[in-house]
Scaffold this motif. Structure first.
Motif, PDB file in Angstrom:
ATOM      1  N   LYS B 116       0.873  -1.030   0.101  1.00 29.45           N
ATOM      2  CA  LYS B 116      -0.099  -0.039   0.137  1.00 29.45           C
ATOM      3  C   LYS B 116       0.907   1.218  -0.070  1.00 29.45           C
ATOM      4  CE  LYS B 116      -3.936  -1.905   2.554  1.00 29.45           C
ATOM      5  NZ  LYS B 116      -4.507  -1.840   3.905  1.00 29.45           N
ATOM      6  N   LYS B 117       0.346   2.258  -0.872  1.00 36.83           N
ATOM      7  CA  LYS B 117       1.195   3.460  -0.965  1.00 36.83           C
ATOM      8  C   LYS B 117       0.750   4.810   0.056  1.00 36.83           C
ATOM      9  CE  LYS B 117       4.580   1.575  -3.577  1.00 36.83           C
ATOM     10  NZ  LYS B 117       4.021   0.023  -3.885  1.00 36.83           N
ATOM     11  N   LYS B 118       0.785   4.560   1.206  1.00 35.56           N
ATOM     12  CA  LYS B 118       0.356   5.441   1.966  1.00 35.56           C
ATOM     13  C   LYS B 118       1.442   6.649   1.910  1.00 35.56           C
ATOM     14  CE  LYS B 118      -3.072   3.404   3.911  1.00 35.56           C
ATOM     15  NZ  LYS B 118      -4.484   3.846   3.736  1.00 35.56           N
ATOM     16  N   LYS B 119       1.028   8.092   2.074  1.00 31.30           N
ATOM     17  CA  LYS B 119       1.899   8.997   2.051  1.00 31.30           C
ATOM     18  C   LYS B 119       3.323   8.908   2.672  1.00 31.30           C
ATOM     19  CE  LYS B 119       1.967  14.174   2.969  1.00 31.30           C
ATOM     20  NZ  LYS B 119       2.631  14.363   1.594  1.00 31.30           N
ATOM     21  N   ALA B 120       3.412   8.151   3.788  1.00 32.21           N
ATOM     22  CA  ALA B 120       4.591   7.963   4.342  1.00 32.21           C
ATOM     23  C   ALA B 120       5.423   7.105   3.547  1.00 32.21           C
ATOM     24  CB  ALA B 120       4.523   7.103   5.877  1.00 32.21           C
ATOM     25  N   VAL B 121       4.970   6.370   2.790  1.00 29.27           N
ATOM     26  CA  VAL B 121       5.803   5.301   1.885  1.00 29.27           C
ATOM     27  C   VAL B 121       6.129   6.230   0.604  1.00 29.27           C
ATOM     28  CG1 VAL B 121       5.708   3.450   0.231  1.00 29.27           C
ATOM     29  CG2 VAL B 121       4.392   3.285   2.726  1.00 29.27           C
ATOM     30  N   THR B 122       5.238   6.894   0.099  1.00 36.67           N
ATOM     31  CA  THR B 122       5.523   7.611  -1.137  1.00 36.67           C
ATOM     32  C   THR B 122       6.586   9.012  -0.827  1.00 36.67           C
ATOM     33  OG1 THR B 122       3.630   9.182  -0.979  1.00 36.67           O
ATOM     34  CG2 THR B 122       3.542   7.182  -2.279  1.00 36.67           C
ATOM     35  N   ASP B 123       6.403   9.358   0.472  1.00 37.83           N
ATOM     36  CA  ASP B 123       7.456  10.461   0.813  1.00 37.83           C
ATOM     37  C   ASP B 123       8.778   9.830   1.063  1.00 37.83           C
ATOM     38  OD1 ASP B 123       5.467  12.501   0.934  1.00 37.83           O
ATOM     39  OD2 ASP B 123       5.375  12.529   3.066  1.00 37.83           O
ATOM     40  N   ALA B 124       8.609   8.614   1.510  1.00 36.71           N
ATOM     41  CA  ALA B 124      10.074   7.898   1.741  1.00 36.71           C
ATOM     42  C   ALA B 124      10.774   7.626   0.158  1.00 36.71           C
ATOM     43  CB  ALA B 124       9.886   6.577   2.332  1.00 36.71           C
ATOM     44  N   ILE B 125       9.957   7.244  -0.647  1.00 37.63           N
ATOM     45  CA  ILE B 125      10.484   6.937  -1.863  1.00 37.63           C
ATOM     46  C   ILE B 125      10.950   8.307  -2.521  1.00 37.63           C
ATOM     47  CG2 ILE B 125      10.051   6.088  -4.318  1.00 37.63           C
ATOM     48  CD1 ILE B 125       7.884   4.348  -3.238  1.00 37.63           C
ATOM     49  N   VAL B 126      10.364   9.424  -2.519  1.00 37.12           N
ATOM     50  CA  VAL B 126      10.631  10.861  -3.029  1.00 37.12           C
ATOM     51  C   VAL B 126      12.001  11.069  -2.188  1.00 37.12           C
ATOM     52  CG1 VAL B 126      10.182  12.906  -2.932  1.00 37.12           C
ATOM     53  CG2 VAL B 126       8.313  11.559  -3.572  1.00 37.12           C
ATOM     54  N   LYS B 127      12.166  10.926  -0.940  1.00 35.70           N
ATOM     55  CA  LYS B 127      13.329  11.404  -0.360  1.00 35.70           C
ATOM     56  C   LYS B 127      14.614  10.577  -0.689  1.00 35.70           C
ATOM     57  CE  LYS B 127      11.365  12.589   3.901  1.00 35.70           C
ATOM     58  NZ  LYS B 127      11.235  12.119   5.540  1.00 35.70           N
ATOM     59  N   ASN B 128      14.423   9.510  -1.253  1.00 33.14           N
ATOM     60  CA  ASN B 128      15.607   8.481  -1.800  1.00 33.14           C
ATOM     61  C   ASN B 128      15.637   8.370  -3.462  1.00 33.14           C
ATOM     62  OD1 ASN B 128      16.816   7.468   0.901  1.00 33.14           O
ATOM     63  ND2 ASN B 128      14.643   7.253   1.289  1.00 33.14           N
ATOM     64  N   ALA B 129      14.924   9.311  -3.994  1.00 35.81           N
ATOM     65  CA  ALA B 129      14.918   9.220  -5.400  1.00 35.81           C
ATOM     66  C   ALA B 129      15.393  10.514  -6.092  1.00 35.81           C
ATOM     67  CB  ALA B 129      13.381   9.121  -6.089  1.00 35.81           C
ATOM     68  N   ILE B 130      16.127  10.287  -7.215  1.00 38.28           N
ATOM     69  CA  ILE B 130      16.399  11.654  -8.225  1.00 38.28           C
ATOM     70  C   ILE B 130      16.199  11.400  -9.468  1.00 38.28           C
ATOM     71  CG2 ILE B 130      18.660  12.134  -6.490  1.00 38.28           C
ATOM     72  CD1 ILE B 130      20.272  10.664  -8.533  1.00 38.28           C
ATOM     73  N   ILE B 131      16.269  12.370 -10.162  1.00 41.45           N
ATOM     74  CA  ILE B 131      15.984  12.557 -11.578  1.00 41.45           C
ATOM     75  C   ILE B 131      17.362  12.431 -12.281  1.00 41.45           C
ATOM     76  CG2 ILE B 131      14.888  13.505 -13.596  1.00 41.45           C
ATOM     77  CD1 ILE B 131      12.652  14.394 -11.882  1.00 41.45           C
ATOM     78  N   LEU B 132      17.476  11.375 -13.299  1.00 39.72           N
ATOM     79  CA  LEU B 132      18.952  11.345 -13.816  1.00 39.72           C
ATOM     80  C   LEU B 132      19.079  12.362 -14.832  1.00 39.72           C
ATOM     81  CD1 LEU B 132      19.536   7.444 -14.285  1.00 39.72           C
ATOM     82  CD2 LEU B 132      20.407   9.047 -12.336  1.00 39.72           C
ATOM     83  N   LYS B 133      20.035  13.010 -14.859  1.00 38.23           N
ATOM     84  CA  LYS B 133      20.341  13.805 -16.039  1.00 38.23           C
ATOM     85  C   LYS B 133      20.727  12.982 -17.281  1.00 38.23           C
ATOM     86  CE  LYS B 133      22.082  17.309 -12.855  1.00 38.23           C
ATOM     87  NZ  LYS B 133      23.157  18.154 -12.210  1.00 38.23           N
ATOM     88  N   PRO B 134      20.299  13.478 -18.418  1.00 38.00           N
ATOM     89  CA  PRO B 134      20.522  12.970 -19.557  1.00 38.00           C
ATOM     90  C   PRO B 134      21.964  12.176 -19.879  1.00 38.00           C
ATOM     91  CG  PRO B 134      19.425  15.006 -20.175  1.00 38.00           C
ATOM     92  CD  PRO B 134      19.888  15.211 -18.760  1.00 38.00           C
ATOM     93  N   THR B 135      22.964  12.835 -19.252  1.00 38.05           N
ATOM     94  CA  THR B 135      24.150  12.096 -19.452  1.00 38.05           C
ATOM     95  C   THR B 135      24.622  11.128 -18.407  1.00 38.05           C
ATOM     96  OG1 THR B 135      25.130  14.007 -18.106  1.00 38.05           O
ATOM     97  CG2 THR B 135      25.262  14.179 -20.528  1.00 38.05           C
ATOM     98  N   GLU B 136      23.752  10.920 -17.184  1.00 33.26           N
ATOM     99  CA  GLU B 136      24.081   9.934 -16.185  1.00 33.26           C
ATOM    100  C   GLU B 136      23.767   8.738 -16.784  1.00 33.26           C
ATOM    101  OE1 GLU B 136      23.729  11.329 -12.025  1.00 33.26           O
ATOM    102  OE2 GLU B 136      22.125  12.713 -12.900  1.00 33.26           O
TER     103      GLU B 136
END
Lengths: 184, 136
Positions: B116-136
């Motif tokens: 289940k993706k409660k806000k606590a879970v999605t917040d945790a994913i956001v905190k540990n995610a980055i958008i890769l730049k095209p060159t990465e």
């Protein structure tokens, strides 16, 4: 003319500039100029988000890894009405009254939802944020993080959502309540 | 078949169409992580995400998620910071074989963050995610 005008320089950190560009800090002299700067940028951000909502229904299904549906007209229109309400009533109620001094402005974060709908987040900081899920099937849920604690709600009417948003900003958008001062 | 749990420290990729993000919005929205069966590619089996078939069909924004305990078992501040059973995520390797009936293509990197993706879970994913730049 405000007493602060002649001597105070307001430095606005980048994360509170709503992506208006520029260097890490923007400097605005005078309280009234600062208020104008802040309101104009918030209004600009909301207008950009509303333009996004006008087009996001065209994204098509399969817009993200896994199974995903495009937002429908219902979720886009309801989301636009929430942002409109925020812009028209929130700014009037708070920015022009007692809460304007020291008010922490939220980031406004939007996206589609994989199961179909729109996600709206008003983020004051890591511990205080308000997330709304407007689903294609006409269900609206919201989850709130207040002082680090999570609470979940479902609503029957937009009015009840608005009551909650009002109380959230009253309680947490003033820097003295968030424990973080974002305006120097 | 044995279920393979993906360990902490591993990277999962998720692909998104750019039109999902408003102009000028730099933050990753938690709403894009709200599906109970959150579909990703495991870096271990796809080290060049830029060459994924997903990118070729327009999902050119690549989000890298760093798997960690904070995502697997978000803690509940209301419950003295204890793990919340309802928020637990199974993070598993789930390779997809070609299915000639449904037309589903093979994806040997496919993985899931399941729960289940409660806000606590999605917040945790956001905190540990980055958008890769095209060159990465």
């Amino acid at each position: 003319m405000n007493n602060f005008d002649s001597c105070v320089v307001y430095i606005i950190p980048k994360e509170r500039q709503f992506q208006v560009g520029g260097s890490y800090f923007s400097v605005v002299q005078g309280f009234d100029n600062y208020i104008q700067f802040r309101n104009a940028n918030l209004t600009k951000t909301i207008d950009r988000r509303i333009r996004y909502l006008n087009g996001v229904t065209n994204i098509g299904d399969d817009w993200i890894s896994g199974t995903s549906s495009a937002p429908n007209q219902y979720s886009a229109e309801i989301s636009k009405s929430i942002l409109d309400e925020f812009k028209n009533k929130f700014l009037d109620q708070y920015l022009k009254n007692d809460y304007r001094f020291g008010l922490v402005m939220p980031q406004i974060i939007l996206s589609p939802i994989p199961k179909g709908g729109i996600y709206i987040e008003f983020k004051i900081n890591e511990d205080n944020n308000f997330s709304i899920y407007v689903l294609n099937d006409k269900v609206i849920n919201y989850e709130v993080q207040e002082m680090g604690l999570y609470n979940e709600y479902s609503i029957d009417t937009i009015e009840s959502l608005w009551v909650k948003i009002n109380s959230f900003f009253k309680n947490y958008a003033n820097y003295s309540n968030t424990g973080r001062r974002n305006i120097i | 078949m044995q279920i393979i749990q993906i360990p902490d420290g591993e990277i999962l990729y998720r692909y998104v169409k750019p039109a999902a993000f408003p102009d000028g919005q730099e933050e990753i929205p938690g709403g894009i992580f709200s599906d109970p069966e959150l579909s990703c590619d495991w870096k271990k089996y796809n080290s060049r995400p830029q060459e994924s078939p997903q990118v070729k069909i327009g999902k050119t924004v690549i989000i890298a998620i760093n798997i960690c305990e904070e995502i697997r078992n978000p803690s509940n501040p209301k419950n003295s910071g204890k793990k919340e059973v309802d928020w637990h995520q199974e993070i598993i390797y789930d390779p997809v074989k070609t299915n000639e009936i449904t037309g589903e293509e093979e994806n040997l990197a496919h993985s899931l963050i399941s729960g289940k993706k409660k806000k606590a879970v999605t917040d945790a994913i956001v905190k540990n995610a980055i958008i890769l730049k095209p060159t990465e």
